[in-house]
Design a protein around this motif. Structure first.
Motif, PDB file in Angstrom:
ATOM      1  N   GLY A 156       0.838  -1.198   0.000  1.00  0.00           N
ATOM      2  CA  GLY A 156       0.000   0.000   0.000  1.00  0.00           C
ATOM      3  C   GLY A 156       0.870   1.245   0.000  1.00  0.00           C
ATOM      4  N   TRP A 157       0.500   2.214   0.829  1.00  0.00           N
ATOM      5  CA  TRP A 157       1.245   3.477   0.881  1.00  0.00           C
ATOM      6  C   TRP A 157       2.675   3.294   1.373  1.00  0.00           C
ATOM      7  CZ3 TRP A 157      -0.037   7.561  -1.715  1.00  0.00           C
ATOM      8  CH2 TRP A 157      -1.374   7.749  -2.063  1.00  0.00           C
ATOM      9  N   TRP A 158       2.941   2.218   2.089  1.00  0.00           N
ATOM     10  CA  TRP A 158       4.306   1.955   2.552  1.00  0.00           C
ATOM     11  C   TRP A 158       5.256   1.727   1.371  1.00  0.00           C
ATOM     12  CZ3 TRP A 158       5.860   3.183   7.178  1.00  0.00           C
ATOM     13  CH2 TRP A 158       4.932   3.233   8.204  1.00  0.00           C
ATOM     14  N   SER A 159       4.703   1.449   0.193  1.00  0.00           N
ATOM     15  CA  SER A 159       5.549   1.262  -1.000  1.00  0.00           C
ATOM     16  C   SER A 159       6.317   2.534  -1.345  1.00  0.00           C
ATOM     17  CB  SER A 159       4.704   0.826  -2.194  1.00  0.00           C
ATOM     18  OG  SER A 159       3.808   1.864  -2.584  1.00  0.00           O
ATOM     19  N   LEU A 160       5.873   3.676  -0.796  1.00  0.00           N
ATOM     20  CA  LEU A 160       6.618   4.917  -1.049  1.00  0.00           C
ATOM     21  C   LEU A 160       8.036   4.842  -0.491  1.00  0.00           C
ATOM     22  CD1 LEU A 160       3.842   7.596  -0.455  1.00  0.00           C
ATOM     23  CD2 LEU A 160       4.807   6.815  -2.635  1.00  0.00           C
ATOM     24  N   LEU A 161       8.252   4.039   0.535  1.00  0.00           N
ATOM     25  CA  LEU A 161       9.599   3.884   1.087  1.00  0.00           C
ATOM     26  C   LEU A 161      10.547   3.213   0.091  1.00  0.00           C
ATOM     27  CD1 LEU A 161       8.800   2.996   4.805  1.00  0.00           C
ATOM     28  CD2 LEU A 161       9.679   5.163   3.888  1.00  0.00           C
TER      29      LEU A 161
END
Length: 169
Positions: free
Chosen positions: A49-54
């Protein structure tokens, strides 16, 4: 100013950075890891999810840092080193003209890679493994052929320009 010079400026490619990027470790790790890491990082949105931005941020950071983290090579007589030096000659073509037989092919090869890049983006958007794989294949073929052409360009231009000749050691 060439598009390539603008891109090099965005990556803070000084004379020192170009020499460091001519290190085979820099050239090969950039070529073999940047796009696969970016693809995997973007695909990871499915799992993270949004953690893929890392991982996306990490991949982009690696793309920017790579030309700067390796030391100057002991020798620039490697194929990949000459390819990087040829890229530098190519971006300078508005100041030092290149032979006629080199003027169109690099743009054509970058076009092949760009079409592959569009397919990669499309494949990532719709989660098409085949779109990503085919696009990545086109990017790789286009870029390898482009690098080979840059080696040829450098080999010719080093005999015409003393600055270019000084890059080879």
């Amino acid at each position: 100013m060439t598009l390539e010079r603008k891109i090099a400026a965005a990556f803070k490619m000084s004379d020192e950075a170009w020499l460091c990027h001519a290190n085979p470790w820099s050239g090969w790790t950039r070529f073999t890891t940047v796009l696969p890491l970016l693809i995997l990082a973007i695909w990871s949105r499915v799992w993270l999810g949004w953690w893929s931005l890392l991982p996306i941020t990490g991949a982009v950071l690696w793309m920017w840092l790579n030309p700067h983290v390796f030391p100057k090579p002991r020798s620039t007589k490697h194929w990949i080193s000459k390819g990087v030096l040829g890229e530098r000659v190519w971006l300078n073509r508005d100041r030092v003209p290149v032979p006629q037989h080199h003027q169109r092919v690099p743009d054509f090869l970058n076009g092949i890679a760009a079409i592959g890049g569009v397919l990669v983006v499309w494949g990532l958007a719709v989660l098409s493994v085949w779109g990503v794989v085919f696009g990545y294949t086109l990017v790789t073929i286009g870029k390898l052929w482009y690098l080979d052409r840059m080696v040829w360009l450098y080999e010719e231009m080093k005999n015409v320009n003393s600055e270019y000749r000084s890059w080879l050691y």
